[in-house]
Design a protein around this motif. Structure first.
Motif, PDB file in Angstrom:
ATOM      1  N   LEU A 134      44.351  37.728  40.824  1.00  0.00           N
ATOM      2  CA  LEU A 134      43.467  37.366  41.934  1.00  0.00           C
ATOM      3  C   LEU A 134      42.078  36.961  41.428  1.00  0.00           C
ATOM      4  O   LEU A 134      41.466  36.030  41.937  1.00  0.00           O
ATOM      5  CB  LEU A 134      43.347  38.544  42.903  1.00  0.00           C
ATOM      6  CG  LEU A 134      44.532  38.755  43.837  1.00  0.00           C
ATOM      7  CD1 LEU A 134      44.589  40.186  44.345  1.00  0.00           C
ATOM      8  CD2 LEU A 134      44.445  37.790  45.020  1.00  0.00           C
ATOM      9  N   GLY A 135      41.580  37.675  40.436  1.00  0.00           N
ATOM     10  CA  GLY A 135      40.321  37.304  39.807  1.00  0.00           C
ATOM     11  C   GLY A 135      39.096  37.429  40.684  1.00  0.00           C
ATOM     12  O   GLY A 135      38.130  36.683  40.514  1.00  0.00           O
ATOM     13  N   LEU A 136      39.085  38.367  41.626  1.00  0.00           N
ATOM     14  CA  LEU A 136      37.928  38.538  42.506  1.00  0.00           C
ATOM     15  C   LEU A 136      36.806  39.286  41.792  1.00  0.00           C
ATOM     16  O   LEU A 136      37.040  40.089  40.893  1.00  0.00           O
ATOM     17  CB  LEU A 136      38.335  39.297  43.768  1.00  0.00           C
ATOM     18  CG  LEU A 136      39.415  38.638  44.640  1.00  0.00           C
ATOM     19  CD1 LEU A 136      39.673  39.481  45.879  1.00  0.00           C
ATOM     20  CD2 LEU A 136      39.015  37.214  45.031  1.00  0.00           C
ATOM     21  N   ASP A 137      35.586  39.009  42.215  1.00  0.00           N
ATOM     22  CA  ASP A 137      34.414  39.647  41.633  1.00  0.00           C
ATOM     23  C   ASP A 137      33.915  40.787  42.518  1.00  0.00           C
ATOM     24  O   ASP A 137      34.198  40.835  43.723  1.00  0.00           O
ATOM     25  CB  ASP A 137      33.284  38.622  41.473  1.00  0.00           C
ATOM     26  CG  ASP A 137      33.649  37.526  40.476  1.00  0.00           C
ATOM     27  OD1 ASP A 137      34.311  37.836  39.477  1.00  0.00           O
ATOM     28  OD2 ASP A 137      33.267  36.357  40.720  1.00  0.00           O
ATOM     29  N   ARG A 138      33.172  41.681  41.902  1.00  0.00           N
ATOM     30  CA  ARG A 138      32.576  42.805  42.618  1.00  0.00           C
ATOM     31  C   ARG A 138      31.867  42.304  43.885  1.00  0.00           C
ATOM     32  O   ARG A 138      31.137  41.320  43.842  1.00  0.00           O
ATOM     33  CB  ARG A 138      31.575  43.519  41.706  1.00  0.00           C
ATOM     34  CG  ARG A 138      30.854  44.699  42.348  1.00  0.00           C
ATOM     35  CD  ARG A 138      29.951  45.389  41.347  1.00  0.00           C
ATOM     36  NE  ARG A 138      30.741  46.061  40.319  1.00  0.00           N
ATOM     37  CZ  ARG A 138      31.206  47.307  40.442  1.00  0.00           C
ATOM     38  NH1 ARG A 138      30.950  48.013  41.540  1.00  0.00           N
ATOM     39  NH2 ARG A 138      31.909  47.845  39.459  1.00  0.00           N
ATOM     40  N   ALA A 142      41.326  48.347  43.235  1.00  0.00           N
ATOM     41  CA  ALA A 142      40.386  47.353  43.743  1.00  0.00           C
ATOM     42  C   ALA A 142      39.074  48.004  44.160  1.00  0.00           C
ATOM     43  O   ALA A 142      37.983  47.467  43.899  1.00  0.00           O
ATOM     44  CB  ALA A 142      41.010  46.593  44.917  1.00  0.00           C
ATOM     45  N   VAL A 143      39.152  49.152  44.815  1.00  0.00           N
ATOM     46  CA  VAL A 143      37.934  49.879  45.171  1.00  0.00           C
ATOM     47  C   VAL A 143      37.168  50.246  43.903  1.00  0.00           C
ATOM     48  O   VAL A 143      35.938  50.121  43.839  1.00  0.00           O
ATOM     49  CB  VAL A 143      38.275  51.135  46.003  1.00  0.00           C
ATOM     50  CG1 VAL A 143      37.060  52.055  46.136  1.00  0.00           C
ATOM     51  CG2 VAL A 143      38.789  50.730  47.383  1.00  0.00           C
ATOM     52  N   GLY A 144      37.892  50.677  42.873  1.00  0.00           N
ATOM     53  CA  GLY A 144      37.253  51.022  41.615  1.00  0.00           C
ATOM     54  C   GLY A 144      36.572  49.854  40.945  1.00  0.00           C
ATOM     55  O   GLY A 144      35.621  50.039  40.166  1.00  0.00           O
ATOM     56  N   ARG A 145      37.010  48.627  41.251  1.00  0.00           N
ATOM     57  CA  ARG A 145      36.393  47.423  40.694  1.00  0.00           C
ATOM     58  C   ARG A 145      35.206  46.940  41.530  1.00  0.00           C
ATOM     59  O   ARG A 145      34.617  45.906  41.215  1.00  0.00           O
ATOM     60  CB  ARG A 145      37.424  46.303  40.572  1.00  0.00           C
ATOM     61  CG  ARG A 145      38.515  46.567  39.546  1.00  0.00           C
ATOM     62  CD  ARG A 145      39.428  45.364  39.378  1.00  0.00           C
ATOM     63  NE  ARG A 145      40.448  45.613  38.349  1.00  0.00           N
ATOM     64  CZ  ARG A 145      41.186  44.653  37.789  1.00  0.00           C
ATOM     65  NH1 ARG A 145      41.014  43.385  38.141  1.00  0.00           N
ATOM     66  NH2 ARG A 145      42.078  44.955  36.864  1.00  0.00           N
ATOM     67  N   GLY A 146      34.901  47.662  42.578  1.00  0.00           N
ATOM     68  CA  GLY A 146      33.761  47.287  43.398  1.00  0.00           C
ATOM     69  C   GLY A 146      34.065  46.261  44.463  1.00  0.00           C
ATOM     70  O   GLY A 146      33.151  45.644  45.021  1.00  0.00           O
ATOM     71  N   ASP A 197      38.343  37.143  50.907  1.00  0.00           N
ATOM     72  CA  ASP A 197      38.358  36.260  49.742  1.00  0.00           C
ATOM     73  C   ASP A 197      39.721  36.196  49.059  1.00  0.00           C
ATOM     74  O   ASP A 197      39.980  35.280  48.280  1.00  0.00           O
ATOM     75  CB  ASP A 197      37.320  36.742  48.722  1.00  0.00           C
ATOM     76  CG  ASP A 197      35.911  36.699  49.282  1.00  0.00           C
ATOM     77  OD1 ASP A 197      35.519  35.627  49.783  1.00  0.00           O
ATOM     78  OD2 ASP A 197      35.210  37.736  49.225  1.00  0.00           O
ATOM     79  N   GLY A 198      40.570  37.154  49.322  1.00  0.00           N
ATOM     80  CA  GLY A 198      41.888  37.154  48.704  1.00  0.00           C
ATOM     81  C   GLY A 198      42.820  38.093  49.429  1.00  0.00           C
ATOM     82  O   GLY A 198      42.386  38.987  50.165  1.00  0.00           O
ATOM     83  N   VAL A 199      44.108  37.870  49.224  1.00  0.00           N
ATOM     84  CA  VAL A 199      45.145  38.727  49.805  1.00  0.00           C
ATOM     85  C   VAL A 199      46.126  39.111  48.710  1.00  0.00           C
ATOM     86  O   VAL A 199      46.573  38.254  47.933  1.00  0.00           O
ATOM     87  CB  VAL A 199      45.903  38.016  50.945  1.00  0.00           C
ATOM     88  CG1 VAL A 199      47.100  38.853  51.390  1.00  0.00           C
ATOM     89  CG2 VAL A 199      44.992  37.742  52.129  1.00  0.00           C
TER      90      VAL A 199
END
Length: 308
Positions: A141-145, A166-170, A212-214
């Protein structure tokens, strides 16, 4: 040694324990005395014959994707593990048909990591396949914080890990799940969205511009596309269920691969208390039909693990 095999496709009783030769580790491999091996939907699909069209024909298939156990022997050149080490590991099953539901399993050393020290082996057995699938999907997915992610099936085996990671990645995470799982989703730090026909509307109400993503672990498909912004990314866990791309959305599927370094990172998160493992039941290997029946009925919140 005892191993769970399927000789003829069929109902849960088609999965049975049989005696197979003891495998020997080759160069770069380790042999593991298995304590526990989780049962996954892929095992049920294999046993039923749903995957027959993509499997090479052979006398039997040994089931199982991941395991927890103790290193029993090491092959030439292996220095990262030694006999007696507690480990977890993942088999690249479609590539090797090397099932992990057996007393002894040989895996490449690069597919193995030291087991968590904070949980029993049976609980640790729930980590490798689902945890690596979630981690690799998030990388895809490559999403940013600070960006927003919708996870469908947010209380399931893969979805539950994805929410926590995902929560841990901000990321701001919205977890789509039933009302009975609201506490789990919110307890993991996500916003709960009740599943149903109007779920996309609820997502849009929470994030008016669209997420931003699913990560579609529940295989909802096209309806989930309505929940997010143009031109971003949609990832699921089963390519045939992926929706057609629209509005510039990139549609992709995660194909999990063994990775000892990534597995070690997941183990670290478990031991630090940042990733919770859920064990629904343990059953002796001889009760594999009951394990298939239970998993197939749905509603399990946690892994079902066979013990050897």
């Amino acid at each position: 040694m005892r191993a769970v095999i399927v000789e003829s496709f069929g109902e849960p009783e088609a999965a049975k324990v049989s005696e197979l030769p003891l495998p020997e580790p080759g160069a770069g491999e380790v042999r593991i005395r298995v304590t526990g091996a989780a049962v996954h939907p892929a095992d049920l699909l294999t046993r039923s014959g749903a995957l027959a069209g993509v499997l090479p024909e052979q006398p039997h298939y040994r089931l199982g994707w991941d395991l927890a156990g103790t290193v029993d022997a090491v092959g030439e050149g292996v220095t990262s593990f030694r006999a007696g080490d507690r480990v977890v590991g993942l088999s690249d099953w479609f590539a090797a048909l090397n099932g992990t539901q057996a007393e002894y399993v040989v895996l490449p050393a690069g597919s193995v990591a030291a087991a968590p020290s904070s949980v029993p082996a049976e609980t640790a057995a729930t980590l490798p396949l689902n945890g690596l699938t979630a981690l690799q999907a998030l990388d895809l997915l490559g999403l940013d914080r600070g960006q927003t992610l919708l996870v469908t099936g947010a209380a399931g085996g893969v979805g539950g890990f994805a929410v926590q990671l995902a929560v841990g990645r901000g990321l701001r995470v919205l977890g789509l799940a039933g009302s009975q799982d609201k506490e789990f989703v919110t307890g993991a730090g996500a916003e709960w969205i009740e599943r149903g026909d109007d779920a996309a509307d609820h997502v849009r109400a929470a994030v008016p511009g669209g997420v931003d993503g699913v990560f579609d672990t529940a295989l909802i498909g096209a309806p989930a596309l309505a929940a997010f912004r143009d031109g971003l990314v949609f990832v699921n866990v089963f390519p045939p269920a992926a929706p057609a791309a629209e509005r510039g959305v990139r549609v992709d599927s995660v194909g999990v691969q063994s990775n000892g370094a990534q597995l070690a990172e997941l183990v670290r998160l478990v031991d630090e208390g940042a990733l919770t493992l859920r064990l629904a039941a343990t059953l002796p290997a001889e009760e594999v039909p009951a394990a298939h029946t239970r998993l197939g009925a749905g509603g399990s919140r946690g892994g079902i693990v066979l013990t050897f």
